[in-house]
Scaffold this motif. Structure first.
Motif, PDB file in Angstrom:
ATOM      1  N   ALA A   2     -58.715  -2.636 -20.479  1.00 57.31           N
ATOM      2  CA  ALA A   2     -57.281  -2.423 -20.330  1.00 57.31           C
ATOM      3  C   ALA A   2     -56.605  -3.622 -19.662  1.00 57.31           C
ATOM      4  O   ALA A   2     -57.149  -4.220 -18.740  1.00 57.31           O
ATOM      5  CB  ALA A   2     -57.027  -1.171 -19.510  1.00 57.31           C
ATOM      6  N   LYS A   3     -55.405  -3.939 -20.163  1.00 57.96           N
ATOM      7  CA  LYS A   3     -54.632  -5.046 -19.586  1.00 57.96           C
ATOM      8  C   LYS A   3     -54.378  -4.797 -18.106  1.00 57.96           C
ATOM      9  O   LYS A   3     -54.397  -5.716 -17.299  1.00 57.96           O
ATOM     10  CB  LYS A   3     -53.326  -5.199 -20.348  1.00 57.96           C
ATOM     11  N   ASN A   4     -54.166  -3.541 -17.751  1.00 55.25           N
ATOM     12  CA  ASN A   4     -53.895  -3.200 -16.359  1.00 55.25           C
ATOM     13  C   ASN A   4     -55.069  -3.566 -15.453  1.00 55.25           C
ATOM     14  O   ASN A   4     -54.860  -3.940 -14.300  1.00 55.25           O
ATOM     15  CB  ASN A   4     -53.554  -1.713 -16.240  1.00 55.25           C
ATOM     16  N   ASN A   5     -56.302  -3.463 -15.952  1.00 57.34           N
ATOM     17  CA  ASN A   5     -57.461  -3.834 -15.138  1.00 57.34           C
ATOM     18  C   ASN A   5     -57.444  -5.316 -14.805  1.00 57.34           C
ATOM     19  O   ASN A   5     -57.816  -5.713 -13.701  1.00 57.34           O
ATOM     20  CB  ASN A   5     -58.763  -3.465 -15.841  1.00 57.34           C
ATOM     21  N   TRP A   6     -57.025  -6.141 -15.742  1.00 61.61           N
ATOM     22  CA  TRP A   6     -56.930  -7.580 -15.473  1.00 61.61           C
ATOM     23  C   TRP A   6     -55.884  -7.832 -14.402  1.00 61.61           C
ATOM     24  O   TRP A   6     -56.063  -8.664 -13.510  1.00 61.61           O
ATOM     25  CB  TRP A   6     -56.600  -8.349 -16.749  1.00 61.61           C
ATOM     26  N   ARG A   7     -54.787  -7.126 -14.477  1.00 64.07           N
ATOM     27  CA  ARG A   7     -53.728  -7.283 -13.479  1.00 64.07           C
ATOM     28  C   ARG A   7     -54.199  -6.840 -12.106  1.00 64.07           C
ATOM     29  O   ARG A   7     -53.919  -7.477 -11.089  1.00 64.07           O
ATOM     30  CB  ARG A   7     -52.485  -6.511 -13.906  1.00 64.07           C
TER      31      ARG A   7
END
Length: 87
Positions: A2-7
């Motif tokens: 998930a993109k949120n995990n990278w953030r």
């Protein structure tokens, strides 16, 4: 992944380095200003907490924090931790 995990990983890396050095957001803002980067403490807080910033700002922050080299294993550990919490 998930993109949120990278953030969240970006946020954790920056917050960890700030914590290790006892930096508050105003100190970070002041240090960035010394190298010609104007960011208010509130703006930095928002960007760091959301983990959303340009690569240039991320590198500038890490530089003024005199951050440790980012070990790929440490990044992988953070991402795995985030992924295990997302289940």
């Amino acid at each position: 992944m998930a993109k949120n995990n990278w953030r969240q990983a970006v946020a954790r890396l920056v917050k960890s380095e700030m914590s290790m050095r006892g930096f508050k957001y105003q100190t970070l803002s002041d240090r960035l200003a010394e190298i010609g980067v104007e960011q208010s403490a509130d703006n930095l807080r928002n960007k760091v907490n959301k983990g959303i910033m340009g690569a240039d700002l991320f590198l500038q922050i890490m530089m003024v924090l005199n951050a440790r080299p980012i070990a790929m294993q440490a990044l992988d550990d953070i991402l795995q931790d985030l992924n295990s919490g997302a289940d």
